[in-house]
Write a protein that holds these residues in place. Structure first.
Motif, PDB file in Angstrom:
ATOM      1  N   ARG A  63       0.827  -1.204   0.000  1.00  0.00           N
ATOM      2  CA  ARG A  63       0.000   0.000   0.000  1.00  0.00           C
ATOM      3  C   ARG A  63       0.863   1.257   0.000  1.00  0.00           C
ATOM      4  NH1 ARG A  63      -4.800   0.758   4.271  1.00  0.00           N
ATOM      5  NH2 ARG A  63      -3.162   0.353   5.768  1.00  0.00           N
ATOM      6  N   VAL A  64       1.987   1.189   0.695  1.00  0.00           N
ATOM      7  CA  VAL A  64       2.872   2.352   0.773  1.00  0.00           C
ATOM      8  C   VAL A  64       3.765   2.443  -0.466  1.00  0.00           C
ATOM      9  CG1 VAL A  64       4.780   3.372   2.090  1.00  0.00           C
ATOM     10  CG2 VAL A  64       2.890   2.267   3.283  1.00  0.00           C
ATOM     11  N   GLN A  65       4.366   1.280  -0.855  1.00  0.00           N
ATOM     12  CA  GLN A  65       5.366   1.346  -1.926  1.00  0.00           C
ATOM     13  C   GLN A  65       4.777   1.316  -3.332  1.00  0.00           C
ATOM     14  OE1 GLN A  65       8.019  -1.788  -0.744  1.00  0.00           O
ATOM     15  NE2 GLN A  65       8.261  -0.746   1.204  1.00  0.00           N
ATOM     16  N   ARG A  66       3.700   0.580  -3.521  1.00  0.00           N
ATOM     17  CA  ARG A  66       3.085   0.491  -4.862  1.00  0.00           C
ATOM     18  C   ARG A  66       1.563   0.584  -4.716  1.00  0.00           C
ATOM     19  NH1 ARG A  66       5.448  -2.764  -8.866  1.00  0.00           N
ATOM     20  NH2 ARG A  66       3.613  -2.195 -10.066  1.00  0.00           N
ATOM     21  N   PRO A  67       1.046   1.802  -4.397  1.00  0.00           N
ATOM     22  CA  PRO A  67      -0.386   1.905  -4.084  1.00  0.00           C
ATOM     23  C   PRO A  67      -1.308   1.474  -5.227  1.00  0.00           C
ATOM     24  CG  PRO A  67       0.659   4.084  -4.200  1.00  0.00           C
ATOM     25  CD  PRO A  67       1.749   3.085  -4.283  1.00  0.00           C
ATOM     26  N   GLU A  68      -0.766   1.429  -6.429  1.00  0.00           N
ATOM     27  CA  GLU A  68      -1.625   1.026  -7.565  1.00  0.00           C
ATOM     28  C   GLU A  68      -1.810  -0.490  -7.636  1.00  0.00           C
ATOM     29  OE1 GLU A  68       2.495   0.834  -9.415  1.00  0.00           O
ATOM     30  OE2 GLU A  68       1.517   1.751  -7.708  1.00  0.00           O
ATOM     31  N   VAL A  69      -0.977  -1.227  -6.885  1.00  0.00           N
ATOM     32  CA  VAL A  69      -1.078  -2.699  -6.909  1.00  0.00           C
ATOM     33  C   VAL A  69      -2.203  -3.158  -5.972  1.00  0.00           C
ATOM     34  CG1 VAL A  69       0.112  -4.851  -6.295  1.00  0.00           C
ATOM     35  CG2 VAL A  69       1.334  -3.042  -7.527  1.00  0.00           C
ATOM     36  N   GLY A  70      -3.045  -4.034  -6.478  1.00  0.00           N
ATOM     37  CA  GLY A  70      -4.144  -4.558  -5.664  1.00  0.00           C
ATOM     38  C   GLY A  70      -3.757  -5.895  -5.045  1.00  0.00           C
ATOM     39  N   VAL A  71      -4.123  -6.070  -3.761  1.00  0.00           N
ATOM     40  CA  VAL A  71      -3.867  -7.360  -3.107  1.00  0.00           C
ATOM     41  C   VAL A  71      -5.224  -8.003  -2.804  1.00  0.00           C
ATOM     42  CG1 VAL A  71      -2.911  -8.493  -1.067  1.00  0.00           C
ATOM     43  CG2 VAL A  71      -1.719  -6.528  -2.074  1.00  0.00           C
ATOM     44  N   ILE A  72      -5.401  -9.227  -3.280  1.00  0.00           N
ATOM     45  CA  ILE A  72      -6.626  -9.974  -2.977  1.00  0.00           C
ATOM     46  C   ILE A  72      -6.239 -11.190  -2.139  1.00  0.00           C
ATOM     47  CG2 ILE A  72      -8.497 -11.371  -3.959  1.00  0.00           C
ATOM     48  CD1 ILE A  72      -8.461  -9.505  -6.384  1.00  0.00           C
ATOM     49  N   LEU A  73      -6.919 -11.324  -1.029  1.00  0.00           N
ATOM     50  CA  LEU A  73      -6.606 -12.424  -0.111  1.00  0.00           C
ATOM     51  C   LEU A  73      -7.634 -13.541  -0.296  1.00  0.00           C
ATOM     52  CD1 LEU A  73      -4.910 -13.328   2.381  1.00  0.00           C
ATOM     53  CD2 LEU A  73      -6.616 -12.208   3.802  1.00  0.00           C
ATOM     54  N   THR A  74      -7.141 -14.789  -0.410  1.00  0.00           N
ATOM     55  CA  THR A  74      -8.096 -15.900  -0.445  1.00  0.00           C
ATOM     56  C   THR A  74      -8.006 -16.648   0.892  1.00  0.00           C
ATOM     57  OG1 THR A  74      -6.510 -17.456  -1.378  1.00  0.00           O
ATOM     58  CG2 THR A  74      -7.810 -16.197  -2.943  1.00  0.00           C
ATOM     59  N   ARG A  75      -9.129 -17.094   1.370  1.00  0.00           N
ATOM     60  CA  ARG A  75      -9.198 -17.854   2.636  1.00  0.00           C
ATOM     61  C   ARG A  75     -10.138 -19.040   2.444  1.00  0.00           C
ATOM     62  NH1 ARG A  75      -5.115 -16.440   5.920  1.00  0.00           N
ATOM     63  NH2 ARG A  75      -4.349 -16.604   3.818  1.00  0.00           N
ATOM     64  N   ARG A  76      -9.897 -20.098   3.210  1.00  0.00           N
ATOM     65  CA  ARG A  76     -10.815 -21.238   3.123  1.00  0.00           C
ATOM     66  C   ARG A  76     -12.149 -20.873   3.751  1.00  0.00           C
ATOM     67  NH1 ARG A  76      -7.756 -24.581   0.785  1.00  0.00           N
ATOM     68  NH2 ARG A  76      -5.573 -24.770   1.390  1.00  0.00           N
ATOM     69  N   ARG A  77     -12.077 -19.974   4.761  1.00  0.00           N
ATOM     70  CA  ARG A  77     -13.309 -19.512   5.401  1.00  0.00           C
ATOM     71  C   ARG A  77     -13.159 -18.013   5.652  1.00  0.00           C
ATOM     72  NH1 ARG A  77     -14.374 -19.506  10.711  1.00  0.00           N
ATOM     73  NH2 ARG A  77     -16.577 -19.122  11.149  1.00  0.00           N
ATOM     74  N   VAL A  78     -14.134 -17.249   5.170  1.00  0.00           N
ATOM     75  CA  VAL A  78     -14.054 -15.801   5.354  1.00  0.00           C
ATOM     76  C   VAL A  78     -14.944 -15.441   6.537  1.00  0.00           C
ATOM     77  CG1 VAL A  78     -14.501 -13.555   4.282  1.00  0.00           C
ATOM     78  CG2 VAL A  78     -13.733 -15.471   2.875  1.00  0.00           C
ATOM     79  N   ASP A  79     -14.350 -14.834   7.575  1.00  0.00           N
ATOM     80  CA  ASP A  79     -15.194 -14.385   8.673  1.00  0.00           C
ATOM     81  C   ASP A  79     -14.918 -12.916   8.952  1.00  0.00           C
ATOM     82  OD1 ASP A  79     -12.928 -14.209  10.274  1.00  0.00           O
ATOM     83  OD2 ASP A  79     -13.197 -16.218  11.089  1.00  0.00           O
ATOM     84  N   VAL A  80     -15.688 -12.379   9.880  1.00  0.00           N
ATOM     85  CA  VAL A  80     -15.649 -10.940  10.135  1.00  0.00           C
ATOM     86  C   VAL A  80     -14.265 -10.488  10.596  1.00  0.00           C
ATOM     87  CG1 VAL A  80     -16.628  -9.167  11.630  1.00  0.00           C
ATOM     88  CG2 VAL A  80     -18.087 -10.868  10.619  1.00  0.00           C
ATOM     89  N   THR A  81     -13.589 -11.314  11.424  1.00  0.00           N
ATOM     90  CA  THR A  81     -12.272 -10.928  11.933  1.00  0.00           C
ATOM     91  C   THR A  81     -11.266 -10.841  10.788  1.00  0.00           C
ATOM     92  OG1 THR A  81     -12.849 -12.285  13.817  1.00  0.00           O
ATOM     93  CG2 THR A  81     -10.603 -11.485  13.743  1.00  0.00           C
ATOM     94  N   VAL A  82     -11.291 -11.841   9.928  1.00  0.00           N
ATOM     95  CA  VAL A  82     -10.369 -11.843   8.786  1.00  0.00           C
ATOM     96  C   VAL A  82     -10.632 -10.627   7.907  1.00  0.00           C
ATOM     97  CG1 VAL A  82      -9.823 -13.074   6.641  1.00  0.00           C
ATOM     98  CG2 VAL A  82     -10.092 -14.346   8.744  1.00  0.00           C
ATOM     99  N   LEU A  83     -11.924 -10.373   7.659  1.00  0.00           N
ATOM    100  CA  LEU A  83     -12.286  -9.235   6.808  1.00  0.00           C
ATOM    101  C   LEU A  83     -11.776  -7.927   7.391  1.00  0.00           C
ATOM    102  CD1 LEU A  83     -15.972  -9.531   5.610  1.00  0.00           C
ATOM    103  CD2 LEU A  83     -13.977  -9.001   4.236  1.00  0.00           C
TER     104      LEU A  83
END
Ligand SMILES: Nc1ncnc2c1ncn2[C@@H]1O[C@H](COP(=O)(O)OP(=O)(O)OP(=O)(O)O)[C@@H](O)[C@H]1O
Ligand SMILES: [Mg+2]
Length: 394
Positions: A63-83
């Motif tokens: 986010r700091v060094q290459r703000p144009e790069v998007g990071v998408i996280l995959t999880r086996r289970r998505v919950d509120v804490t992870v989000l």
């Protein structure tokens, strides 16, 4: 080519189905080097087995060094804490690892954002209309009243306007304007991926004020069959055709509403003088912070601002830590106009409620300066505090 952080060599084949070409790296250091080596690289997918803290550290660095790069996280289970943790670290989206359709959608959205951030927008000199979403997490506060009146006023004063009813299950835009649509947003689903100006024109209904409406389906169960990506596509096309796209919403953060937020230039949040509405507004503002919606693209409107119910506008400002842009008084003329099927701004243009709607339209929609506030509601909102999803929204 998309970069993938995953220790499993088999992951490439799996993700390629959704993402096209993928290059895998098994450590953040290798990934960082790959990003450094190729400045045209815009998308990083993090595999489901990378631990959350390392993924968040990496995302914060990007986010700091290459703000144009998007990071998408995959999880086996998505919950509120992870989000909550991921969004705070600047991850653009968190997707269930086995949901390849959602991953493909998230990747497409991220690439679009990256292009805009990097200044590589592909839009030509065509029209760039403004998209305005009218939202409240609580029902019955006046979203439909506001959006139909603003849209009708803009249309009668010379703008090309599309009013979109995103309350897909229980939308009442059509009935409020006495329209009998024979088509709806549902008809766009079969055009997904190639919606164009003609396709959009074939599903809108014309109103006597001059506005066009994209109506909600007549069958509430159709709402679930409309993907969020169709709404994004609708809005992207609509803003090349219309000066203003006004979106009425249901009282919930549905995937359609999130798509509208993503594509909006301005969010108008409606509150009333009651504790549940104010609580929901505060949670909505905090959620918008987490989603990364810019603060200066939000306006708060206090509807029925003169209700004598023991709660004052100043109390609302203190609770939500944001100023109020417009006060709309209570009047029986409002429900009467809905029952007549004629927006109040047209039926009684000099009515105090109509004047308030017109004032907001001219000040913030037609001739927007920086988002300002009305003096009478101005109370120091105090320091901003983030709402942590991990606290369960309490
Ligand atoms: N300023 C006002 N004065 C009097 N009545 C109002 C005012 N604003 C809205 N209303 C009435 O309140 C009711 C709810 O308004 P509206 O349908 O616009 O809310 P909404 O937020 O769209 O509701 P929903 O979440 O159910 O879609 C309607 O009967 C409307 O006529
Ligand atoms: Mg409504």
């Amino acid at each position: 080519m998309t970069l993938l952080w995953d220790a499993d060599p088999g992951a490439v084949e799996r993700f390629q189905v959704a993402l096209g070409g993928v290059t895998r790296h098994d450590s953040p250091a290798a990934l960082g080097r790959a990003l450094e080596a190729d400045s045209s690289e815009f998308l990083v997918i993090i595999g489901p087995d990378v631990d959350l803290a390392s993924a968040c550290d990496f995302s914060e660095g990007v986010r700091v060094q290459r703000p144009e790069v998007g990071v998408i996280l995959t999880r086996r289970r998505v919950d509120v804490t992870v989000l909550a943790q991921s969004l705070r670290a600047g991850v653009r989206e968190v997707v269930q690892a086995d949901d390849l359709t959602s991953l493909a959608d998230a990747a497409r959205r991220s690439r679009e954002i990256s292009q805009k951030v990097a200044g590589h927008t592909t839009s030509d000199a065509s029209r760039e209309g403004k998209v305005i979403t009218v939202f409240s997490a609580k029902g019955g506060v006046g979203k439909t009243t506001f959006s139909t009146n603003i849209a009708a006023y803009l249309a009668t004063s010379g703008s090309k306007v599309l009013l979109v009813d995103l309350d897909l299950a229980f939308g009442d835009v059509a009935i409020s304007l006495q329209m009998l649509p024979t088509t709806s947003i549902m008809d766009l689903v079969s055009m997904a991926g190639h919606i164009d100006e003609q396709g959009l024109a074939s599903v809108v209904t014309h109103h006597s004020s001059g506005l066009d409406a994209a109506a909600a389906p007549s069958d509430p169960s159709d709402a679930d069959r409309i993907p969020g990506s169709t709404i994004s596509e609708l809005l992207r096309v609509a803003k090349t055709v219309y000066d203003f796209v006004i979106i009425d919403t249901p009282p919930a953060f549905t995937e359609h509403v999130l798509a509208a937020f993503d594509n909006s230039d301005l969010l108008v949040l409606i509150a009333t003088l009651d504790i549940p509405a104010v609580k929901n507004l505060r949670l909505s503002l905090d959620t918008l912070d987490l989603l990364g919606t810019p603060k200066d693209s939000r306006l708060v409107v206090l509807n029925r601002s003169d209700a004598k119910v023991g709660l004052r506008a100043e109390d609302v400002v203190t609770a939500i830590r944001q100023d109020i842009a417009l006060m709309v008084p209570t009047s029986p003329a409002v429900p009467a106009s809905v029952n007549k099927g004629i927006p109040l701004v047209i039926d009684e243009p000099r009515h105090a409620v109509s004047v308030a709607f017109k004032e907001l339209t001219e000040k913030f929609l037609r001739n927007p300066g920086p988002v300002e506030t009305r003096a009478e509601a101005k109370v120091d909102a105090g320091p901003q505090r983030r709402w942590s999803l991990s606290r369960g929204g309490k």
